[in-house]
Write a protein that holds these residues in place. Sequence first.
Motif, PDB file in Angstrom:
ATOM      1  N   GLY A 133       0.799  -1.221   0.000  1.00  0.00           N
ATOM      2  CA  GLY A 133       0.000   0.000   0.000  1.00  0.00           C
ATOM      3  C   GLY A 133       0.830   1.267   0.000  1.00  0.00           C
ATOM      4  O   GLY A 133       0.302   2.349  -0.261  1.00  0.00           O
ATOM      5  N   ILE A 134       2.150   1.158   0.270  1.00  0.00           N
ATOM      6  CA  ILE A 134       3.003   2.348   0.270  1.00  0.00           C
ATOM      7  C   ILE A 134       3.075   2.961  -1.125  1.00  0.00           C
ATOM      8  O   ILE A 134       3.027   4.190  -1.288  1.00  0.00           O
ATOM      9  CB  ILE A 134       4.413   1.994   0.772  1.00  0.00           C
ATOM     10  CG1 ILE A 134       4.369   1.631   2.261  1.00  0.00           C
ATOM     11  CG2 ILE A 134       5.369   3.156   0.555  1.00  0.00           C
ATOM     12  CD1 ILE A 134       3.996   2.771   3.160  1.00  0.00           C
ATOM     13  N   ASP A 135       3.182   2.122  -2.151  1.00  0.00           N
ATOM     14  CA  ASP A 135       3.264   2.641  -3.523  1.00  0.00           C
ATOM     15  C   ASP A 135       2.004   3.425  -3.884  1.00  0.00           C
ATOM     16  O   ASP A 135       2.075   4.456  -4.557  1.00  0.00           O
ATOM     17  CB  ASP A 135       3.467   1.492  -4.513  1.00  0.00           C
ATOM     18  CG  ASP A 135       4.842   0.855  -4.380  1.00  0.00           C
ATOM     19  OD1 ASP A 135       5.753   1.533  -3.860  1.00  0.00           O
ATOM     20  OD2 ASP A 135       4.993  -0.303  -4.778  1.00  0.00           O
ATOM     21  N   GLN A 136       0.844   2.938  -3.439  1.00  0.00           N
ATOM     22  CA  GLN A 136      -0.385   3.649  -3.727  1.00  0.00           C
ATOM     23  C   GLN A 136      -0.445   4.984  -3.001  1.00  0.00           C
ATOM     24  O   GLN A 136      -0.934   5.982  -3.543  1.00  0.00           O
ATOM     25  CB  GLN A 136      -1.598   2.790  -3.348  1.00  0.00           C
ATOM     26  CG  GLN A 136      -1.820   1.590  -4.260  1.00  0.00           C
ATOM     27  CD  GLN A 136      -1.079   0.354  -3.777  1.00  0.00           C
ATOM     28  OE1 GLN A 136      -0.055   0.449  -3.116  1.00  0.00           O
ATOM     29  NE2 GLN A 136      -1.599  -0.818  -4.102  1.00  0.00           N
ATOM     30  N   VAL A 137       0.057   5.010  -1.762  1.00  0.00           N
ATOM     31  CA  VAL A 137       0.098   6.276  -1.025  1.00  0.00           C
ATOM     32  C   VAL A 137       0.955   7.292  -1.774  1.00  0.00           C
ATOM     33  O   VAL A 137       0.566   8.457  -1.953  1.00  0.00           O
ATOM     34  CB  VAL A 137       0.650   6.051   0.401  1.00  0.00           C
ATOM     35  CG1 VAL A 137       0.892   7.392   1.096  1.00  0.00           C
ATOM     36  CG2 VAL A 137      -0.320   5.219   1.225  1.00  0.00           C
ATOM     37  N   ILE A 138       2.126   6.860  -2.224  1.00  0.00           N
ATOM     38  CA  ILE A 138       3.019   7.758  -2.964  1.00  0.00           C
ATOM     39  C   ILE A 138       2.370   8.203  -4.263  1.00  0.00           C
ATOM     40  O   ILE A 138       2.450   9.381  -4.647  1.00  0.00           O
ATOM     41  CB  ILE A 138       4.362   7.056  -3.229  1.00  0.00           C
ATOM     42  CG1 ILE A 138       5.092   6.805  -1.899  1.00  0.00           C
ATOM     43  CG2 ILE A 138       5.238   7.876  -4.165  1.00  0.00           C
ATOM     44  CD1 ILE A 138       6.351   5.978  -2.038  1.00  0.00           C
ATOM     45  N   ASP A 139       1.700   7.275  -4.950  1.00  0.00           N
ATOM     46  CA  ASP A 139       1.059   7.593  -6.219  1.00  0.00           C
ATOM     47  C   ASP A 139      -0.023   8.649  -6.044  1.00  0.00           C
ATOM     48  O   ASP A 139      -0.182   9.546  -6.878  1.00  0.00           O
ATOM     49  CB  ASP A 139       0.457   6.315  -6.819  1.00  0.00           C
ATOM     50  CG  ASP A 139      -0.169   6.549  -8.178  1.00  0.00           C
ATOM     51  OD1 ASP A 139       0.447   7.272  -8.987  1.00  0.00           O
ATOM     52  OD2 ASP A 139      -1.266   6.030  -8.423  1.00  0.00           O
ATOM     53  N   LEU A 140      -0.769   8.569  -4.942  1.00  0.00           N
ATOM     54  CA  LEU A 140      -1.905   9.468  -4.742  1.00  0.00           C
ATOM     55  C   LEU A 140      -1.544  10.726  -3.967  1.00  0.00           C
ATOM     56  O   LEU A 140      -2.095  11.806  -4.232  1.00  0.00           O
ATOM     57  CB  LEU A 140      -3.033   8.731  -4.003  1.00  0.00           C
ATOM     58  CG  LEU A 140      -3.625   7.517  -4.715  1.00  0.00           C
ATOM     59  CD1 LEU A 140      -4.624   6.818  -3.812  1.00  0.00           C
ATOM     60  CD2 LEU A 140      -4.282   7.926  -6.019  1.00  0.00           C
ATOM     61  N   GLN A 141      -0.622  10.607  -3.007  1.00  0.00           N
ATOM     62  CA  GLN A 141      -0.363  11.724  -2.097  1.00  0.00           C
ATOM     63  C   GLN A 141       1.046  12.302  -2.203  1.00  0.00           C
ATOM     64  O   GLN A 141       1.308  13.360  -1.637  1.00  0.00           O
ATOM     65  CB  GLN A 141      -0.599  11.272  -0.645  1.00  0.00           C
ATOM     66  CG  GLN A 141      -1.967  10.677  -0.383  1.00  0.00           C
ATOM     67  CD  GLN A 141      -3.076  11.702  -0.528  1.00  0.00           C
ATOM     68  OE1 GLN A 141      -2.842  12.908  -0.443  1.00  0.00           O
ATOM     69  NE2 GLN A 141      -4.299  11.229  -0.757  1.00  0.00           N
ATOM     70  N   THR A 207      -4.632  15.413   5.822  1.00  0.00           N
ATOM     71  CA  THR A 207      -5.244  15.435   4.493  1.00  0.00           C
ATOM     72  C   THR A 207      -5.631  14.066   3.948  1.00  0.00           C
ATOM     73  O   THR A 207      -6.277  13.974   2.919  1.00  0.00           O
ATOM     74  CB  THR A 207      -4.290  16.103   3.479  1.00  0.00           C
ATOM     75  OG1 THR A 207      -3.042  15.391   3.475  1.00  0.00           O
ATOM     76  CG2 THR A 207      -4.042  17.558   3.875  1.00  0.00           C
ATOM     77  N   PHE A 208      -5.224  12.985   4.608  1.00  0.00           N
ATOM     78  CA  PHE A 208      -5.560  11.663   4.088  1.00  0.00           C
ATOM     79  C   PHE A 208      -5.407  10.630   5.185  1.00  0.00           C
ATOM     80  O   PHE A 208      -4.787  10.872   6.228  1.00  0.00           O
ATOM     81  CB  PHE A 208      -4.684  11.293   2.882  1.00  0.00           C
ATOM     82  CG  PHE A 208      -3.253  10.966   3.245  1.00  0.00           C
ATOM     83  CD1 PHE A 208      -2.831   9.651   3.401  1.00  0.00           C
ATOM     84  CD2 PHE A 208      -2.330  11.984   3.429  1.00  0.00           C
ATOM     85  CE1 PHE A 208      -1.528   9.360   3.729  1.00  0.00           C
ATOM     86  CE2 PHE A 208      -1.020  11.698   3.765  1.00  0.00           C
ATOM     87  CZ  PHE A 208      -0.614  10.381   3.910  1.00  0.00           C
ATOM     88  N   THR A 209      -5.999   9.464   4.930  1.00  0.00           N
ATOM     89  CA  THR A 209      -5.869   8.304   5.813  1.00  0.00           C
ATOM     90  C   THR A 209      -5.358   7.134   4.998  1.00  0.00           C
ATOM     91  O   THR A 209      -5.916   6.813   3.948  1.00  0.00           O
ATOM     92  CB  THR A 209      -7.208   7.944   6.472  1.00  0.00           C
ATOM     93  OG1 THR A 209      -7.637   9.023   7.305  1.00  0.00           O
ATOM     94  CG2 THR A 209      -7.073   6.688   7.324  1.00  0.00           C
ATOM     95  N   ALA A 210      -4.299   6.510   5.451  1.00  0.00           N
ATOM     96  CA  ALA A 210      -3.714   5.361   4.753  1.00  0.00           C
ATOM     97  C   ALA A 210      -4.035   4.084   5.522  1.00  0.00           C
ATOM     98  O   ALA A 210      -3.935   4.042   6.750  1.00  0.00           O
ATOM     99  CB  ALA A 210      -2.200   5.526   4.621  1.00  0.00           C
ATOM    100  N   THR A 211      -4.418   3.054   4.785  1.00  0.00           N
ATOM    101  CA  THR A 211      -4.647   1.737   5.361  1.00  0.00           C
ATOM    102  C   THR A 211      -3.764   0.738   4.634  1.00  0.00           C
ATOM    103  O   THR A 211      -3.903   0.547   3.425  1.00  0.00           O
ATOM    104  CB  THR A 211      -6.124   1.324   5.238  1.00  0.00           C
ATOM    105  OG1 THR A 211      -6.940   2.298   5.892  1.00  0.00           O
ATOM    106  CG2 THR A 211      -6.347  -0.031   5.906  1.00  0.00           C
ATOM    107  N   LEU A 212      -2.850   0.137   5.358  1.00  0.00           N
ATOM    108  CA  LEU A 212      -1.888  -0.783   4.764  1.00  0.00           C
ATOM    109  C   LEU A 212      -2.273  -2.224   5.068  1.00  0.00           C
ATOM    110  O   LEU A 212      -3.043  -2.499   5.984  1.00  0.00           O
ATOM    111  CB  LEU A 212      -0.490  -0.517   5.322  1.00  0.00           C
ATOM    112  CG  LEU A 212       0.022   0.923   5.247  1.00  0.00           C
ATOM    113  CD1 LEU A 212       1.395   1.022   5.896  1.00  0.00           C
ATOM    114  CD2 LEU A 212       0.071   1.410   3.811  1.00  0.00           C
TER     115      LEU A 212
END
Length: 537
Positions: A133-141, A207-212
């Motif tokens: 899920g880290i890659d998605q966080v970087i991609d979006l945020q 500004t966001f919530t991450a769920t890994l």
Amino acid sequence: MIARLFDRGLAAELLPYIAIVLCGAILAVILIETDAFERLYLFTRIHEGWELDELLIAGFATLVALLAMTVIRVWREAGRRRHEETRLHNLVRHDPLTGLPNRMYLEEELLRRIGDGRRLGTRFAVVILHLEGIDQVIDLQGHQAGDDVLRTVAGRLRNLLRDHDLATRLTGNEFALLISADDDTDGLAVATRRIRDLVNGPITFDTFTATLTTSLGVAVFPDDAGSREKLLQHASVAVHRSRATAGNATTFYDPQFNADQRQRAELKAEIVEALNSRQFIPFFQPWMGLRNGRLAGLEALARWNHPTRGMLPPRDFISAAEETGLIADLFWDILRQACATARAWPETVPVAVNLSPVQLADEHFAQTLLTTLRAEAFKPDRLVIEITENTLVGDTLAVREAMGRLKRHGIRFSLDDFGTGYSSLHYLSQLPFDTIKIDKSFIRGFHRENGTYQIVSSIIKLCRSLGLKTTAEGVETKDEAAELEILGCTYGQGYLFSAPLHAAAADRVVRQSTDRYATGPRQGCAAATGPMTRFEA
């Protein structure tokens, strides 16, 4: 090595002072050996009027002061160097982003603990933790957000572990833990479950919530290995098994994994020959209209007809094809065979193929696909491209542009395994999908009293409001199909209707469907779940 460099640097910097001290010592020896001090005394007595005593005392005091200053400088420089060496020693053994020890520290600590374990008879576990899920966080945020998430995870691990346990960072999204394993295996299982649950908890920022999601691999000293290299290797194999099987799981090393790894390496080596000799073939699984019970299309699923291991499913070779860089070749091979098979079917029957988003983002992909379809005499409006949600990372803009170009030619897109990735709603708003496939994990055991019922209901309502069709994957019972139809799900796919079929069996299914509904469609879910809807090879 660092200590030697520091010694050289210190010696070079202090060389002038050392030379002064040595020259002074040599001069003192010469003066003593030549009775120079006795002669000097006699000389001062003869010439008392010259006041030479005061001059000699002043010179001697100056020499002593200079010597004292040199000693103090050497002492201070040595202390500064020791401090700097300690600082750099820690710097090269710690991760600058999270502050956790790094791989070098881990390897040194492993050697120490192995030695203690052999001497004292203690056990400990090496746990490798892989974050999804880290890659998605970087991609979006952005990268800063990804760094913030990693620092938060590191803080959680640091706070959770006991004083004698250790958390380290290996790579971008991998951590390694050293945990005491003197308790039984059940105690270790409880500890790893607590770690996974803690890391998987929502990470909330302004500004966001991450769920890994987290995959763990565990190797125990001395049960699984007795050396540093083997412990790390076995824990890595175990975490790879966690990621490959289910993800968000914990796997304890098993010696059988070594045989599996060898088999995987052999498969990688055989993929090129398999492509050249057309060992990869498409199987086809129908998806059905839940309201009218009619065949709505067939999905082409890759199979490897291995000469010695029999028919292998995608889970046995897709990741190997990705790792060897041959996934694109496999896609084109399956696509051409699927088009050749489906040309004989009615033009109203579409065919779906699975695609990696990395291929879709390739600037030449769209033109290559259209050229291939023309060469195969297959109309673009019969093709459905399925993209798995949890692989949608990277250049979303390039993916959207490629999808738009292909949709103008009639090609449709389906988001596969919806609900299992990081940012489902984001992709619905950013990418022009036509159909959403609800992951089978939400359908398994699906009924009104089940907690997934409300989730599935909400997904279907959301898709309907966005003008999207829905397909439920993994439908296996009539009750599931009936409930899904009531909720308004468009299609169903699963073993209730048909297992994946080889090309000849798929031909028969299409002919049966065409003949069956020649007199008009049947209505209602009973049509979709009646005995005649179950296709057989």
